[in-house]
Design an enzyme around this catalytic site. Structure first.
Site, PDB file in Angstrom:
ATOM      1  N   GLY A  34      21.384  37.774  64.571  1.00 21.56           N
ATOM      2  CA  GLY A  34      20.978  36.902  65.674  1.00 21.56           C
ATOM      3  C   GLY A  34      21.593  37.253  67.017  1.00 21.56           C
ATOM      4  O   GLY A  34      21.092  36.836  68.065  1.00 21.56           O
ATOM      5  N   GLY A  39      26.609  44.853  64.824  1.00 19.96           N
ATOM      6  CA  GLY A  39      28.052  45.140  64.700  1.00 19.96           C
ATOM      7  C   GLY A  39      28.932  43.933  64.452  1.00 19.96           C
ATOM      8  O   GLY A  39      30.116  44.091  64.154  1.00 19.96           O
ATOM      9  N   THR A  41      31.260  40.440  64.641  1.00 21.65           N
ATOM     10  CA  THR A  41      32.488  40.111  65.372  1.00 21.65           C
ATOM     11  C   THR A  41      33.292  41.381  65.669  1.00 21.65           C
ATOM     12  O   THR A  41      33.757  41.584  66.793  1.00 21.65           O
ATOM     13  CB  THR A  41      33.354  39.148  64.524  1.00 21.65           C
ATOM     14  N   LYS A  51      40.923  46.869  70.646  1.00 21.05           N
ATOM     15  CA  LYS A  51      41.574  48.181  70.632  1.00 21.05           C
ATOM     16  C   LYS A  51      41.454  48.869  71.985  1.00 21.05           C
ATOM     17  O   LYS A  51      42.354  49.596  72.409  1.00 21.05           O
ATOM     18  CB  LYS A  51      40.997  49.067  69.532  1.00 21.05           C
ATOM     19  N   ALA A 177      51.636  33.269  65.368  1.00 13.97           N
ATOM     20  CA  ALA A 177      52.162  34.646  65.437  1.00 13.97           C
ATOM     21  C   ALA A 177      51.563  35.487  64.318  1.00 13.97           C
ATOM     22  O   ALA A 177      52.255  36.166  63.569  1.00 13.97           O
ATOM     23  CB  ALA A 177      53.678  34.632  65.345  1.00 13.97           C
ATOM     24  N   VAL A 179      48.070  38.171  63.274  1.00 15.99           N
ATOM     25  CA  VAL A 179      47.581  39.454  63.795  1.00 15.99           C
ATOM     26  C   VAL A 179      46.949  39.302  65.178  1.00 15.99           C
ATOM     27  O   VAL A 179      47.262  40.035  66.115  1.00 15.99           O
ATOM     28  CB  VAL A 179      46.536  40.045  62.814  1.00 15.99           C
ATOM     29  N   THR A 267      45.188  30.611  65.078  1.00 19.39           N
ATOM     30  CA  THR A 267      45.786  30.079  63.849  1.00 19.39           C
ATOM     31  C   THR A 267      44.894  30.337  62.639  1.00 19.39           C
ATOM     32  O   THR A 267      44.873  29.568  61.694  1.00 19.39           O
ATOM     33  CB  THR A 267      46.053  28.565  63.994  1.00 19.39           C
ATOM     34  N   ALA A 317      37.836  44.007  58.209  1.00 21.78           N
ATOM     35  CA  ALA A 317      36.573  44.740  58.298  1.00 21.78           C
ATOM     36  C   ALA A 317      36.447  45.752  57.167  1.00 21.78           C
ATOM     37  O   ALA A 317      35.383  45.885  56.549  1.00 21.78           O
ATOM     38  CB  ALA A 317      36.496  45.451  59.651  1.00 21.78           C
ATOM     39  N   HIS A 441      55.234  70.295  60.176  1.00 21.87           N
ATOM     40  CA  HIS A 441      56.284  69.958  61.145  1.00 21.87           C
ATOM     41  C   HIS A 441      55.855  70.427  62.535  1.00 21.87           C
ATOM     42  O   HIS A 441      55.346  71.534  62.670  1.00 21.87           O
ATOM     43  CB  HIS A 441      57.581  70.655  60.755  1.00 21.87           C
TER      44      HIS A 441
HETATM   45  P1  NAI Z   1      46.653  34.624  60.823  1.00 24.57           P
HETATM   46  O1  NAI Z   1      46.367  33.864  59.592  1.00 24.57           O
HETATM   47  O2  NAI Z   1      46.973  36.083  60.742  1.00 24.57           O
HETATM   48  O3  NAI Z   1      47.892  33.934  61.602  1.00 24.57           O
HETATM   49  C1  NAI Z   1      47.850  32.587  62.022  1.00 24.57           C
HETATM   50  C2  NAI Z   1      49.277  32.108  62.339  1.00 24.57           C
HETATM   51  O4  NAI Z   1      49.191  30.816  62.935  1.00 24.57           O
HETATM   52  C3  NAI Z   1      50.154  31.973  61.117  1.00 24.57           C
HETATM   53  O5  NAI Z   1      51.348  32.676  61.326  1.00 24.57           O
HETATM   54  C4  NAI Z   1      50.366  30.462  60.995  1.00 24.57           C
HETATM   55  O6  NAI Z   1      51.584  30.136  60.421  1.00 24.57           O
HETATM   56  C5  NAI Z   1      50.255  30.017  62.452  1.00 24.57           C
HETATM   57  N1  NAI Z   1      49.934  28.590  62.653  1.00 24.57           N
HETATM   58  C6  NAI Z   1      49.020  27.853  61.961  1.00 24.57           C
HETATM   59  N2  NAI Z   1      48.992  26.578  62.448  1.00 24.57           N
HETATM   60  C7  NAI Z   1      49.896  26.491  63.453  1.00 24.57           C
HETATM   61  C8  NAI Z   1      50.361  25.431  64.330  1.00 24.57           C
HETATM   62  N3  NAI Z   1      49.847  24.197  64.290  1.00 24.57           N
HETATM   63  N4  NAI Z   1      51.315  25.721  65.251  1.00 24.57           N
HETATM   64  C9  NAI Z   1      51.849  26.966  65.315  1.00 24.57           C
HETATM   65  N5  NAI Z   1      51.461  27.989  64.511  1.00 24.57           N
HETATM   66  C10 NAI Z   1      50.503  27.766  63.587  1.00 24.57           C
HETATM   67  O7  NAI Z   1      45.393  34.356  61.772  1.00 24.57           O
HETATM   68  P2  NAI Z   1      44.834  35.118  63.045  1.00 24.57           P
HETATM   69  O8  NAI Z   1      45.880  35.921  63.727  1.00 24.57           O
HETATM   70  O9  NAI Z   1      44.119  34.068  63.815  1.00 24.57           O
HETATM   71  O10 NAI Z   1      43.793  36.149  62.423  1.00 24.57           O
HETATM   72  C11 NAI Z   1      42.654  35.661  61.708  1.00 24.57           C
HETATM   73  C12 NAI Z   1      42.132  36.697  60.752  1.00 24.57           C
HETATM   74  O11 NAI Z   1      41.612  37.818  61.452  1.00 24.57           O
HETATM   75  C13 NAI Z   1      43.204  37.188  59.813  1.00 24.57           C
HETATM   76  O12 NAI Z   1      42.705  37.095  58.500  1.00 24.57           O
HETATM   77  C14 NAI Z   1      43.403  38.615  60.218  1.00 24.57           C
HETATM   78  O13 NAI Z   1      43.692  39.445  59.087  1.00 24.57           O
HETATM   79  C15 NAI Z   1      42.093  39.014  60.866  1.00 24.57           C
HETATM   80  N6  NAI Z   1      42.334  40.018  61.917  1.00 24.57           N
HETATM   81  C16 NAI Z   1      42.789  41.244  61.555  1.00 24.57           C
HETATM   82  C17 NAI Z   1      43.103  42.177  62.511  1.00 24.57           C
HETATM   83  C18 NAI Z   1      43.631  43.499  62.063  1.00 24.57           C
HETATM   84  O14 NAI Z   1      43.491  43.830  60.903  1.00 24.57           O
HETATM   85  N7  NAI Z   1      44.261  44.268  62.940  1.00 24.57           N
HETATM   86  C19 NAI Z   1      42.973  41.909  63.929  1.00 24.57           C
HETATM   87  C20 NAI Z   1      42.516  40.569  64.201  1.00 24.57           C
HETATM   88  C21 NAI Z   1      42.209  39.685  63.222  1.00 24.57           C
END
Ligand code: NAI
Length: 462
Positions: A34, A39, A41, A51, A177, A179, A267, A317, A441
């Site tokens: 849609g 591609g 998200t 990136k 805090a 990813v 979060t 992904a 190396h």
């Molecule tokens: P996440 O699950 O990695 O981190 C969310 C953080 O928010 C956790 O540390 C949690 O404890 C905290 N949190 C939750 N509620 C809170 C509150 N009320 N107050 C303060 N902190 C709170 O979720 P994120 O970073 O949003 O990523 C979502 C998804 O996207 C993940 O599954 C991630 O693997 C994927 N993703 C992967 C990437 C990569 O592989 N490089 C890049 C971007 C996203």
């Protein structure tokens, strides 16, 4: 309307890869999307644009911090935010058009619009009903909400809004805090924002090896990111374009607040399945809203399959891509397999952070007899030359058999380095197998070999 062997709903990395593999296996294939571009998200508002901004902001960081030491003198570049956004958009366009080309090359029909499933074997898009022997749902995920925090995509943004802010904020608060929070926080920190990350838990990046967590947080602090740990965000109020975030420090049970020009809510994400009509046709969901599937990715309704962020497992992904390929094999009558124990995770900050397999914490908890081989990038000549010697490689291996159980890297190109360990683990390698493999190396990869050597008689440069 046209009739297909398979219709895939969603063209993200799960959906478009499934479509290509289905077509390659001789199935008449269509993919419903849609959005204006293919591609999902990842290509449009996730992995790829982030990136581009990470790369651009890292280049600025290098110019500001390391150029002079290398004898590259002159004024540091200033940021043309509009041009940086244009570069980001070019990167997106190049990738999304690439998928369009691959669809044409593989004779996959792109059905434009949002799909619903009125019954098994049928996909409705607009007023049209298309028929398919099988349907794969690859509808992905969306940002999760947080009570008390309303995302307006201007002052309070999700990752989507964070990629296209009007201007670089002076003060930014990141909630979470994980990813997304750390990748986006790094970008704006390097571009000049004062970034404060508020995290509910006592450690960043939940689930990661705790030694890596500590080193990672130390490095990010050194780069200027501020952290408020053990803090539960309660609310966020916006007045005249300024936000006030209120949080409770869990241990002290005290309340505090912080002001920001921009707040990023990061979060977590949740499966995106609204509008598909799954409840009407009885497709079962878990309590967390994920579509339930069997080992062959089929839901409880025959002929309806699901993959990627919409089902159980890490929202990555490459996990979705693997499921897309495997599910296509199943539909073509072959065997489809995903090794869920070997899905790498990467955070694309600087330095990068990457992991595969078990963490040391998990091995301890299991009571497993293991050994650790660790090597600091300080002992790696290439990393030293490139101002990238902060971090280490840590390999965990079974104490008796030497079989590799996990690997955790924080350091330069960690996201690329991890894959030699993935391949080794896929073949059931021992740490000694890696240690005895000649590594060129001077490369960062030598640090992986040294960590493997450290599982045995010892690293050479430590
Ligand atoms: P996440 O699950 O990695 O981190 C969310 C953080 O928010 C956790 O540390 C949690 O404890 C905290 N949190 C939750 N509620 C809170 C509150 N009320 N107050 C303060 N902190 C709170 O979720 P994120 O970073 O949003 O990523 C979502 C998804 O996207 C993940 O599954 C991630 O693997 C994927 N993703 C992967 C990437 C990569 O592989 N490089 C890049 C971007 C996203």
């Amino acid at each position: 309307m046209a009739s297909y062997d398979v219709i895939i709903i969603g063209s993200g990395p799960g959906g478009y890869v499934a479509a290509i593999r289905c077509a390659q296996l001789g199935l008449k294939t269509a993919c419903v999307e849609g959005r204006e571009t293919l591609g999902g998200t990842c290509l449009n508002v996730g992995c790829i644009p982030s990136k581009a901004l990470l790369h651009a902001s890292h280049m600025l960081h290098e110019a500001e911090h390391n150029f002079a030491a290398m004898g590259l003198k002159g004024k540091s570049p200033s940021v043309d935010w509009k041009q940086m956004q244009a570069y980001k958009q070019d990167t997106i366009d190049g990738n999304t058009k690439g998928i369009e080309f691959l669809f044409k090359k593989n004779k996959i029909d792109w059905i434009k619009g949002w799909a619903s499933i009125p019954e098994a074997g049928k996909v409705k898009v607009g007023e049209d009903i298309h028929e398919a022997k099988n349907i794969i749902i690859a509808s992905g995920s969306e940002p999760a909400s947080l009570k008390g925090v309303e995302v307006d995509e201007e002052t309070v943004v999700s990752s989507t809004g964070a990629l296209k802010l009007d201007k670089i904020p002076k003060k930014m608060v990141v909630i979470g805090a994980g990813v997304i929070g750390l990748e986006m926080g790094s970008i704006y920190g390097r571009l000049g924002a004062e970034v404060t990350v508020i995290e509910y838990l006592d450690a960043i990046t939940p689930g990661m090896d705790s030694e890596v967590q500590k080193t990672f947080q130390r490095i990010l602090k050194k780069q200027g990111l501020k952290f408020v740990m053990g803090a539960a965000v309660q609310s966020c109020e916006v007045k005249n374009g300024k936000a006030t975030v209120k949080y409770t420090l869990r241990k002290k049970e005290t309340e505090a607040e912080i002001e920001a020009d921009t707040v990023l809510l990061a979060t977590g994400r949740r499966p995106y399945t609204g509008g598909l009509g799954l409840d009407k046709i009885g497709v079962e969901l878990s309590e967390r809203g994920q579509i339930k599937t069997g080992d062959d990715w089929q839901t409880n309704v025959k002929g309806i399959y699901a993959i990627g962020d919409a089902i159980d497992g890490p929202m990555l992904a490459h996990k979705a891509e693997d499921e897309g390929m495997a599910c296509a094999e199943v539909l073509a009558g072959n065997h489809g397999h995903v090794n869920y124990g070997l899905i790498p995770g990467v955070i694309y900050t600087h330095p990068e952070v990457a992991n595969v397999g078990a963490t040391e914490d998990a091995l301890k908890e299991e009571g497993r007899d293991y050994k650790v081989g660790k090597f600091s990038f300080m002992g790696n000549g290439r990393a030293k030359a490139n101002f990238a010697a902060d971090g280490f490689v840590k390999i965990l291996a079974d104490k008796e058999t030497d079989r590799i159980l996990g690997c955790h890297i924080i350091g330069p190109s960690a996201g690329d380095l991890i894959h030699e360990v993935c391949v080794a683990m896929e073949f059931g390698a021992a740490a000694q197998d890696l240690a005895m493999t000649c590594h060129a190396h001077p490369t960062y990869s030598e640090a992986v070999r040294e960590a493997a050597l450290a599982c045995g008689d010892g690293a050479i440069h430590a």
